[in-house]
Every structure is written in structure tokens, then in C-alpha cells.
Design an enzyme around this catalytic site. Structure first.
Site, mmCIF file in Angstrom:
data_model
loop_
_atom_site.group_PDB
_atom_site.id
_atom_site.type_symbol
_atom_site.label_atom_id
_atom_site.label_comp_id
_atom_site.label_asym_id
_atom_site.label_seq_id
_atom_site.Cartn_x
_atom_site.Cartn_y
_atom_site.Cartn_z
ATOM 1 N N ARG A 112 29.171 -20.755 22.062
ATOM 2 C CA ARG A 112 28.451 -19.884 21.127
ATOM 3 C C ARG A 112 27.517 -18.999 21.953
ATOM 4 O O ARG A 112 26.709 -19.500 22.727
ATOM 5 C CB ARG A 112 27.630 -20.717 20.155
ATOM 6 C CG ARG A 112 26.774 -19.830 19.283
ATOM 7 C CD ARG A 112 25.854 -20.629 18.407
ATOM 8 N NE ARG A 112 25.111 -19.740 17.547
ATOM 9 C CZ ARG A 112 23.815 -19.895 17.276
ATOM 10 N NH1 ARG A 112 23.139 -20.888 17.777
ATOM 11 N NH2 ARG A 112 23.213 -19.040 16.488
ATOM 12 N N ARG A 131 10.337 -17.810 10.056
ATOM 13 C CA ARG A 131 10.328 -16.362 10.285
ATOM 14 C C ARG A 131 9.985 -15.628 8.997
ATOM 15 O O ARG A 131 10.415 -16.023 7.909
ATOM 16 C CB ARG A 131 11.697 -15.876 10.769
ATOM 17 C CG ARG A 131 12.099 -16.420 12.102
ATOM 18 C CD ARG A 131 13.349 -15.694 12.623
ATOM 19 N NE ARG A 131 13.967 -16.455 13.690
ATOM 20 C CZ ARG A 131 15.193 -16.973 13.625
ATOM 21 N NH1 ARG A 131 15.954 -16.791 12.569
ATOM 22 N NH2 ARG A 131 15.668 -17.658 14.643
#
Ligand code: ADP
Length: 401
Positions: free
Chosen positions: A93, A243
Site C-alpha cells: 500500500r 482531523r
């Protein structure tokens, strides 16, 4: 290509390495695990072999090299080591592929150098991914290694969705545009949602809501991504665990000029101390729902803010797609939090969106439709499987190479 049918999927983060060894004949997991707290002196490796009996070992991992070697030893102990002839490839990934990498890519020195050149746009992620690749290549230099990019699925976004409305020359010079992330999950889930409806992915328009600790939404038209909520970095879009998601960029200037915070402090604030955590002190949706049900006002506000943003993206992507066939909820919150699914879709019958409370409350690890028969838009829960998607893309590439 030999009869090797196994793919090792590696997801190297800044202080951890997650891995799965998957047999592509049937998608079975021969082993999976996590080496964590790399470089922190109190490392831990949790390894689950096919037999299902978990092994946990505490050992210091000074660096990724030490952690991956320990993973290799665990795999070897199960008889599925890195030197096994059945291993066809390693799939990595990689978070940021920039504009160049729009598909899974066989890793060469030149490709690695290009991934390194993207570090300025992904300083938190690409360095760890690169380290993982380097160590894996040193362990098996002869084996094909493939990079699967989190950004790749979003490369099909039309230019008007990928652009920020800022000076074009400045944007181009600094590669400032919307790339999007979680692409492997959006790709897997949009396709799985189509299959759940018994349709070809090319025939259906899907809004995918990937709601984990990080979160993003995407609009997928006939299998092709046309918009997504994350941008240059994973900070844009939905309210997430830590976030902020969308804020007026003026907030940054204000915090700097008036609040006296440095750029690094603001970066840390918006990425690590905002979102649900910033609003109520918790970033785990289970805890937030529990507190809200007991009347905690901060937790209730955090939940409501999260839902409000989510609904804005559902509405926005409805307009982007024009016709929506399915809304698919996925990842930790999307797969498990029935109240989030209910609140995100409540009152949208005029848009053909409805959720059946009974179907919504069923707990299951299977992909399932939770809307009633009459709902024009199918609302679904579709467990994501990024590792399987990475393994499939890796395997497909080495077989056609
Ligand atoms: P990551 O982004 O780290 O891969 P996951 O997709 O694993 O995240 O999601 C993790 C989040 O899922 C947790 O922070 C928690 O908020 C949420 N979650 C997990 N299980 C449940 C549950 N049963 N109910 C509500 N939320 C859950």
C-alpha cells in the site's frame, strides 16, 4: 509465471507494519498480523496464522527492517515464509501516487525514486511506505513487488473536480490539486455494492461513505470515480476522528496571525487534535454515542457536526451524479454504527433514500442492503477489504506482466 498463487500485502505506516498473506485461489488468509511501536523500544507483534490461534510477542523493533524480519520469521514458523515458492508477489500500500501513478505499478528503482519525489505532498505517509518497500526488496530482491496507490482510483476525477480554484501556475508548480485517498477501499466497495445489487459496476452510480478513524466520501459513476472528499492531503472533507475535514483556509491565517500558532502547530492541531476528538475529547464513535445517549452536550454536538457534514456530502454527490443507485457505508463507523447510518439518511425520502430500522440494526460482517423494498436508492453496508483489493490488483499485474 509459475503456479505461485500467494500474495503478501504490506501496509507500512510510520511506526507499524500491517500484513496479510492471501491465497488468490480462494482469497483465504494464510496469515495476518501487525508489528507496532517500531522505534519506540516497546514493540509488539501480533500474528494470526490460518489456524486462527493468535501469537503475541513483545520485542523492541529499532526500525522497519527489524520489524519486517520478525514478521518474516513468524511466517516462516508457519511454513509460509518469504522464501516459499508459492509466493507470487508482494503488494505494497502506498498512500500518494501523485499524478503519475494511476494504476498498480511494478516497483523498479525508477518507480521508487518517483514515489520518493512525492514525499513533499505526503510527508506523513510516503516515507514509511518507501521504507517498507526497501526492506521487502532487500529480503526478496527477485520477487515482483507492486505498489498499489491510495490515490489511484481517484485519478479519473474530471479536471474541474480535481482543481482548486487558485492561481493555475502556482498550483501546477507545487502540484497542488485534489488527489483523494482511501481509493482502494472506494474501488472495492463501489464494485461490491454493485454486485450486492446483482448489477454490473458499469451500470450503477454509487456514493461510497468510508467512515473509519479517517473518513472520506466518493461519487462513483459506472465504476469510475468522479469526485471524492479528500484533497491534496487526507485533511479535506468529512469530520474525522482527529482531523477537522473542511475548514475555511482563513482559519489557518487567523490562528497564525492572531493566535500566534506556528504552521507546524496548526498542522498538528487540524490533523491530530480536531474532528470528533477536538469537539468532545473522544474520537471513538462508540464512546461518543454512549456519552451522547447519557445527555453529554459535547458528545451530542460532536455527533451532530459529524452527521451534518456527512449529509452535505451525500447531497452534494447526489447532485454530482444526477442519479444515485446506491449509498454504501463502510469502515469501522460505517459498518458498525447503525445510529450514524440512520441519522445520515433521515428525512431523505424525497430523494428516494430510506433506511429500514430493523435491517439497519442487524449486526453482521456480510454486505447487506438496509433500505426497504420501496427505496429507489439502495442503502447498503459493505465491509471494506483493502488488503484483498491490493492482493487482487498485485496478482493481476504480475500475471499480465
Ligand atoms: P482506520 O481508519 O483506523 O482504519 P477503522 O475503519 O478501523 O479505522 O475504524 C475505526 C473506528 O471505527 C473507531 O475509531 C470507532 O470510532 C469506530 N468503530 C468501531 N467499532 C464500532 C462500533 N461497534 N460502533 C461504532 N463505531 C465503531
Amino acid at each position: 509465471m509459475s503456479g505461485a498463487t500467494r500474495v503478501l500485502v504490506l501496509n507500512a505506516g510510520s511506526s507499524s507494519v500491517k500484513y496479510q498473506l492471501i491465497d488468490m485461489l480462494d482469497g483465504s488468509r494464510l496469515a495476518s498480523g501487525l508489528a507496532e511501536r517500531i522505534g519506540e523500544g516497546n514493540g509488539r507483534l501480533v500474528h494470526t496464522p490460518l489456524s486462527g490461534v493468535r501469537r503475541e510477542s513483545l520485542q523492541a523493533f529499532p526500525d522497519h527492517d527489524a520489524a519486517l524480519k520478525a514478521v518474516a520469521e513468524e511466517l516462516a514458523a508457519d511454513g509460509v515464509g518469504l522464501d516459499s515458492p508459492e509466493l507470487a508477489a508482494i503488494g505494497h500500500r502506498v498512500v500518494h501516487g501523485g499524478k503519475r501513478f494511476t494504476a498498480p505499478t511494478l516497483i523498479t528503482d525508477e518507480v521508487l525514486a518517483e514515489i520518493r519525489r512525492l514525499i513533499p505532498v505526503a510527508p506523513l505517509h510516503n516515507p514509511a511506505n518507501i521504507t517498507g518497500i526497501e526492506v521487502a526488496r532487500s529480503l526478496r530482491p527477485d520477487l515482483p513487488q507492486v505498489a498499489v496507490f491510495d490515490t489511484a482510483f481517484h485519478a479519473t476525477m474530471p479536471e474541474y473536480a480535481a482543481r482548486y480554484a487558485i492561481d493555475k501556475a502556482v498550483a501546477d508548480e507545487h502540484r497542488v490539486r485534489r488527489y483523494g485517498f482511501h481509493g482502494t477501499s472506494h474501488q472495492y466497495v463501489s464494485r461490491a455494492a454493485a454486485h450486492l445489487l446483482g448489477k454490473d459496476p458499469a451500470e450503477v452510480n454509487v456514493i461510497v461513505l468510508h467512515l473509519g478513524n479517517g473518513g472520506s466520501a466518493s461519487a462513483v459513476a459506472g465504476g469510475v470515480c468522479v469526485d471524492t472528499s479528500m484533497g491534496l492531503t487526507p485533511l479535506e472533507g468529512l469530520v474525522m476522528g482527529t482531523r477537522s475535514g473542511d475548514v475555511d483556509p482563513g482559519v489557518v491565517f487567523h490562528l497564525h496571525r492572531v493566535g500566534g500558532l506556528t504552521i507546524d502547530e496548526i498542522d498538528e492541531l487540524l490533523n491530530r487534535r480536531s474532528g470528533l476528538l477536538g469537539l468532545c475529547g473522544d474520537n471513538d464513535m462508540r464512546e461518543i454515542m454512549r456519552r451522547a445517549s447519557e445527555g453529554d452536550a459535547d458528545a451530542k454536538l460532536a455527533f451532530d457536526t459529524y452527521i451534518h457534514r456527512l449529509r452535505k456530502y451525500i447531497g452534494g454527490y447526489y447532485a454530482v451524479l444526477g442519479r444515485v443507485d446506491a449509498i454504501a457505508f463502510t469502515a469501522g463507523v460505517g459498518e458498525n454504527a447503525a445510529p450514524v447510518r440512520e441519522a445520515a439518511t433521515a428525512g431523505l425520502e424525497e430523494l428516494g433514500i430510506a433506511v429500514d430500522p430493523e435491517l439497519n440494526s442487524v449486526r453482521s460482517g456480510e454486505a447487506r442492503v438496509i433500505s426497504p423494498q420501496y427505496s429507489r436508492v439502495a442503502v447498503a453496508v459493505v465491509p471494506t477489504d483493502e488488503e484483498l483489493e491490493i492482493a487482487q490488483q498485485t496478482f493481476a499485474l504480475v500475471h499480465t506482466a
